[in-house]
Design an enzyme around this catalytic site. Sequence first.
Site, PDB file in Angstrom:
ATOM      1  N   SER A  96       0.839  -1.196   0.000  1.00  0.00           N
ATOM      2  CA  SER A  96       0.000   0.000   0.000  1.00  0.00           C
ATOM      3  C   SER A  96       0.883   1.258   0.000  1.00  0.00           C
ATOM      4  O   SER A  96       1.612   1.486  -0.958  1.00  0.00           O
ATOM      5  CB  SER A  96      -0.965  -0.047   1.190  1.00  0.00           C
ATOM      6  OG  SER A  96      -1.995   0.900   1.054  1.00  0.00           O
ATOM      7  N   HIS A 114      -4.025  -1.752  -4.395  1.00  0.00           N
ATOM      8  CA  HIS A 114      -5.440  -2.101  -4.202  1.00  0.00           C
ATOM      9  C   HIS A 114      -6.256  -1.884  -5.480  1.00  0.00           C
ATOM     10  O   HIS A 114      -7.397  -1.437  -5.435  1.00  0.00           O
ATOM     11  CB  HIS A 114      -6.037  -1.270  -3.064  1.00  0.00           C
ATOM     12  CG  HIS A 114      -5.220  -1.257  -1.812  1.00  0.00           C
ATOM     13  ND1 HIS A 114      -4.871  -2.401  -1.136  1.00  0.00           N
ATOM     14  CD2 HIS A 114      -4.676  -0.212  -1.122  1.00  0.00           C
ATOM     15  CE1 HIS A 114      -4.147  -2.077  -0.064  1.00  0.00           C
ATOM     16  NE2 HIS A 114      -4.005  -0.760  -0.051  1.00  0.00           N
TER      17      HIS A 114
END
Length: 246
Positions: free
Chosen positions: A129, A164
């Site tokens: 992330s 993501h």
Amino acid sequence: MSVVAEPRLALLGGGFSTDDDGLLDDWLLGHVRAPRPKVCFLPTASGDAPAYAEQFHAAYDARACEPSVLPLFRRDRDDAALRAFLLAQDVIYVGGGNTANLLAVWRVHGVDRILRAAYERGTLLCGISAGANCWAEGSHTDSFGPLTHLSDGLGLLPGSVCPHYDSEPGRRPSYREAVASGALPPGWAVEDGAAAVFTDGRLTEAVTRTPQAGLHRVEPDGDGGAVEQAHPCRLLDGARRPAPPV
């Protein structure tokens, strides 16, 4: 004469903080030649959340490595000691959280410069992330609330990164729009479950822990839009394969 390893970094779409099978963590350690590598976790993007550090230790204490956690919000090393500690690591693993805050804190403490030196010496840099976003020139982030672009990374990986890509609403169209408009340079979109290694800025391996997850290259299409190309990913040994038809 000692041989300096080529600079490498890994973008992770999973790992100890999200997965229970350990496949991406084992794959990551498989890229380190040291028999008992030193692995340092930087939870800066989460504000050095204690629970995140505990998760890391729970996952890596049992592995054949020397794990450690480096907090910066309560720093206990001077500049020289901080540099020596980070340059002694074989792997530096950066956790998720707020990409913009992460970069700001690193720059205040000079960690950005140390990480660049570690990269050039052959330390494997990686993260999930925000910990994947930070290495590129720019990234797709929710650091400011709504999804937007951040043209302020370390620039160790040319182009941009979007994490993501498949799991958070709005990620795919928003990143494609940013690349199409030139707000972000062409880059790599990582789906949850996939991971990739780049050697000196070049993609050298892409893997996945699930048959559905992948890695995509996103570039402008020359007509005001963006085009994405899926890169083949090797399914890791032990990954759950689709059930056979009945």
